[in-house]
Design a protein around this motif. Structure first.
Motif, PDB file in Angstrom:
ATOM      1  N   VAL A  56       0.842  -1.194   0.000  1.00  0.00           N
ATOM      2  CA  VAL A  56       0.000   0.000   0.000  1.00  0.00           C
ATOM      3  C   VAL A  56       0.879   1.246   0.000  1.00  0.00           C
ATOM      4  N   LEU A  57       0.567   2.174  -0.905  1.00  0.00           N
ATOM      5  CA  LEU A  57       1.277   3.451  -1.012  1.00  0.00           C
ATOM      6  C   LEU A  57       0.303   4.571  -0.676  1.00  0.00           C
ATOM      7  N   ARG A  58       0.652   5.367   0.315  1.00  0.00           N
ATOM      8  CA  ARG A  58      -0.193   6.494   0.719  1.00  0.00           C
ATOM      9  C   ARG A  58       0.343   7.777   0.102  1.00  0.00           C
ATOM     10  N   LEU A  59      -0.447   8.340  -0.804  1.00  0.00           N
ATOM     11  CA  LEU A  59      -0.074   9.594  -1.456  1.00  0.00           C
ATOM     12  C   LEU A  59      -1.135  10.640  -1.137  1.00  0.00           C
ATOM     13  N   PRO A  60      -0.764  11.823  -0.693  1.00  0.00           N
ATOM     14  CA  PRO A  60      -1.741  12.846  -0.314  1.00  0.00           C
ATOM     15  C   PRO A  60      -2.591  13.303  -1.495  1.00  0.00           C
ATOM     16  N   PRO A  61      -3.734  13.946  -1.208  1.00  0.00           N
ATOM     17  CA  PRO A  61      -4.732  14.238  -2.253  1.00  0.00           C
ATOM     18  C   PRO A  61      -4.224  15.037  -3.438  1.00  0.00           C
ATOM     19  N   ARG A  62      -3.314  15.978  -3.206  1.00  0.00           N
ATOM     20  CA  ARG A  62      -2.882  16.868  -4.278  1.00  0.00           C
ATOM     21  C   ARG A  62      -1.591  16.396  -4.947  1.00  0.00           C
ATOM     22  N   PRO A  83      -4.798   8.407  -0.653  1.00  0.00           N
ATOM     23  CA  PRO A  83      -4.363   9.381   0.349  1.00  0.00           C
ATOM     24  C   PRO A  83      -4.648   8.919   1.779  1.00  0.00           C
ATOM     25  N   ALA A  84      -5.695   8.086   1.938  1.00  0.00           N
ATOM     26  CA  ALA A  84      -6.068   7.564   3.252  1.00  0.00           C
ATOM     27  C   ALA A  84      -6.564   6.139   3.070  1.00  0.00           C
ATOM     28  N   PRO A  85      -5.657   5.175   2.972  1.00  0.00           N
ATOM     29  CA  PRO A  85      -6.071   3.786   2.748  1.00  0.00           C
ATOM     30  C   PRO A  85      -7.013   3.311   3.856  1.00  0.00           C
ATOM     31  N   THR A  86      -8.005   2.517   3.478  1.00  0.00           N
ATOM     32  CA  THR A  86      -8.933   1.982   4.469  1.00  0.00           C
ATOM     33  C   THR A  86      -8.217   0.965   5.350  1.00  0.00           C
ATOM     34  N   LEU A  87      -8.806   0.713   6.500  1.00  0.00           N
ATOM     35  CA  LEU A  87      -8.219  -0.265   7.413  1.00  0.00           C
ATOM     36  C   LEU A  87      -8.192  -1.648   6.777  1.00  0.00           C
ATOM     37  N   THR A  88      -9.184  -1.968   5.961  1.00  0.00           N
ATOM     38  CA  THR A  88      -9.199  -3.255   5.269  1.00  0.00           C
ATOM     39  C   THR A  88      -7.992  -3.384   4.345  1.00  0.00           C
ATOM     40  N   ALA A  89      -7.696  -2.325   3.600  1.00  0.00           N
ATOM     41  CA  ALA A  89      -6.535  -2.361   2.710  1.00  0.00           C
ATOM     42  C   ALA A  89      -5.249  -2.520   3.503  1.00  0.00           C
ATOM     43  N   ILE A  90      -5.145  -1.808   4.608  1.00  0.00           N
ATOM     44  CA  ILE A  90      -3.924  -1.869   5.418  1.00  0.00           C
ATOM     45  C   ILE A  90      -3.714  -3.277   5.966  1.00  0.00           C
ATOM     46  N   MET A 119     -13.506  10.887   5.609  1.00  0.00           N
ATOM     47  CA  MET A 119     -12.176  11.186   5.063  1.00  0.00           C
ATOM     48  C   MET A 119     -12.208  11.214   3.541  1.00  0.00           C
ATOM     49  N   SER A 120     -12.972  10.308   2.952  1.00  0.00           N
ATOM     50  CA  SER A 120     -13.081  10.260   1.492  1.00  0.00           C
ATOM     51  C   SER A 120     -13.663  11.560   0.942  1.00  0.00           C
ATOM     52  N   LEU A 121     -14.636  12.137   1.638  1.00  0.00           N
ATOM     53  CA  LEU A 121     -15.213  13.413   1.203  1.00  0.00           C
ATOM     54  C   LEU A 121     -14.175  14.533   1.282  1.00  0.00           C
TER      55      LEU A 121
END
Length: 576
Positions: free
Chosen positions: A140-146, A260-267, A458-460
């Motif tokens: 999993v790669l966390r990349l911020p929204p922008r 940008p904010a992976p779900t707990l399931t993905a993590i 968070m998705s919103l």
């Protein structure tokens, strides 16, 4: 003479059986597992898929009693996808693989395939972090929204033929266009199904692309994993992330899940041994929008307007384009009589009623409608406790002194140009760009009675942050973990609290969950074994819990559907 027999799954809704058919000698070179064929069943000719090639003696009846395949329609999903569909039928309690094989099949008959198109051009900038994840086997790669995710996608393409899934066809089209300009060969699903089978550098599309063909697949990517659009709304409620992760596991190739904010399931299920990879926090924070919190803690919610001073400052600025978001449609959802102070309720079922755009009172529970009159004293002057977007548009227009355009999910026409917009969350997808996005009553999202409410909130904020550099949040809960996570650019704040709650309650991904609604639901759940816990009732729907998805799916699949029942089985329901 060699007798060839194929097992065919008919493409017929409600039919759970496969049937054996002879393969005529002239069709034999074109028939393999996954081939789409026409066969005769009960006196009519229907379509279906070859799911297995049978050896001598495996057919259900003797060869002389078998009917022949009538016609080969064209190419279909390969054997690996047929096997994956069998797995998915248990994972999402579908009883049979047909819905998944439909998703894996072309929308029209494909009788010939184009030649392979592999690019020899040099790729643009790649992502070292993504490349490291892929080399380690996936994660999993966390990349911020922008941030631009294209370098991460290029890193996957550098491994070889890549399959990528995005939340919407618009997203997929945008990435396909950019990569084609760089010389990358791209099959955009679902229209380019034949090109995908022929062989390209990248197969990309929305949710259904998780089932797309990708010969010699070397890597797979899920973009914006947090987005609910990646889960099928209809039953079976499969999720593209889980399909991709399982598909990669079976093929022995790496997956890359980006958000940008992976779900707990993905993590928990896709991060691998290395955990979630992300930029340094100082750099990550810079690519989040500015979160401006309007603290309404000292206000009385039923006496104050949603149009606050901070919001007025922005909507009155002619140089700013402002998008206001409220998920309350119509004019009002909750009202009280100004004369007798009683809550306005339905005279039939006693539920709170709302006011539609035509000023009538409507009950969302039973459908009753009546003129705008208090049921207690007959007065017609109401206090609007939760104004809808139609009423908000009027308030905003008065405060802004400029036109305000109302946007809802039911609109079909193009959005008119304006400086201020108001609407449900659909406005975040229908307006091209803005300077400020304002959530007028964000507590209803963060504190919704759903176990995934924090992730959905968070998705919103992520969507809003991609639309505008500033996100204004009006709330009575300024210290909530969702707001702190977005303001600090640190989604770990939400993950920690979510993990603690879900472990304690045994909620996904630390347990399996399903919901069964409809006529016959009580009879169905009554057949379930001791490995499944049952709660709820037939009126509101039964909630099922189990230790794992296989146990839950197997129990639901073996339970007999009552005759005449109309059931909906939602495995891992997103809005429970």
């Amino acid at each position: 003479m060699i007798v060839r027999v194929a097992r065919v799954l008919p493409n017929v809704t409600g039919l759970d059986k496969s049937f054996d058919y002879l393969i005529p000698e002239e069709l034999a070179p074109r028939v393999q597992v996954g081939t789409i064929v026409r066969v005769e069943l009960h006196g009519r000719r229907i379509g279906g898929w070859v799911t297995k090639m049978l050896d001598d003696g495996e057919a259900a009846v003797g060869a002389d009693a078998l009917k022949p395949i009538a016609k080969v329609t064209g190419h279909g999903p390969d054997a690996s996808l047929i096997d994956l569909a069998d797995w998915a039928a248990v994972r999402w309690a579908a009883r049979r693989p047909r819905p998944f094989i439909v998703a894996a099949s072309p929308q029209r008959a494909i009788t010939s395939l184009p030649s392979q198109r592999r690019s020899t051009s040099e790729l643009g900038a790649t992502s070292p972090a993504a490349a490291e994840i892929l080399q380690s086997g996936g994660g999993v790669l966390r990349l911020p929204p922008r941030s631009d995710v294209l370098p991460a996608l290029r890193s996957a393409i550098a491994c070889g033929p890549t399959l990528a899934v995005t939340p919407t066809i618009v997203d997929a089209h945008s990435f396909a266009l950019r990569l084609r300009r760089e010389g990358v060969s791209v099959a955009l699903m679902p229209d380019d199904w034949a090109s995908a089978v022929g062989g390209v550098d990248l197969v990309i599309g929305p949710r259904s692309a998780a089932w797309a063909p990708c010969p010699d697949m070397a890597a797979a990517v899920v973009l914006d994993e947090h987005d609910e659009a990646l889960q099928e709304e209809r039953s079976p409620t499969w999720h593209a992330r889980d399909v991709i992760v399982e598909r990669c596991r079976r093929l022995g190739v790496p997956h890359l899940v980006v958000s940008p904010a992976p779900t707990l399931t993905a993590i928990e299920t896709a991060a691998g041994d290395g955990g979630v990879v992300h930029p340094p926090f100082t750099r990550e924070r810079l690519a989040w929008p500015t979160i401006t919190v309007v603290d309404r803690t000292d206000e009385e919610p039923w006496k104050k307007s949603l149009v606050t001073s901070a919001l007025i400052d922005r909507i009155r600025n002619p140089d700013l384009t402002v998008v206001c978001v409220s998920n309350i449609t119509g004019r009002a959802r909750l009202m009280a009589c100004r004369a007798c102070q009683s809550l306005i309720r339905c005279e039939r079922c006693d539920a709170a009623v709302g006011q539609s755009s035509d000023l009538r009172l409507d009950c969302a529970r039973c459908g009753a409608t009546r003129p705008a009159v208090c049921q207690e004293c007959g007065a017609t002057n109401f206090a609007n406790l939760r104004p809808g977007i139609s009423r908000l548009r009027e308030e905003l227009e008065g405060a802004a002194a400029r036109p305000v355009v109302e946007v809802s999910g039911t609109d079909t026409e193009a959005v008119a140009s304006a400086g201020v917009y108001v609407g449900t969350e659909a406005v975040l997808y229908r307006v091209a760009n803005a300077d400020v996005v304002a959530f007028l009553e964000f507590d209803s999202e963060m504190l919704a009675p759903r176990f995934r409410a924090a992730e959905q909130a968070m998705s919103l904020l992520i969507r809003a942050g991609r639309l505008a550099p500033e996100v204004l949040v009006q709330t009575f809960s300024p210290d909530h973990e969702v707001i702190r996570a977005a303001a600090e650019g640190n989604p770990d704040i939400v993950v920690r609290s979510e993990r603690e709650r879900r472990v304690m309650l045994g909620l996904p991904p630390f347990g399996a969950l399903a919901r069964v609604v409809g006529t016959g639901a009580a009879e169905l759940v009554g057949q379930l074994g001791q490995g499944v816990q049952v709660g709820g009732d037939e009126a509101t729907g039964f909630v099922l819990r189990a230790d794992d998805w296989t146990t839950l799916g197997t129990e639901l699949n073996v339970a007999e559907r009552p005759k005449g029942s109309r059931l909906r089985v939602e495995v891992d329901p997103p809005r429970l």
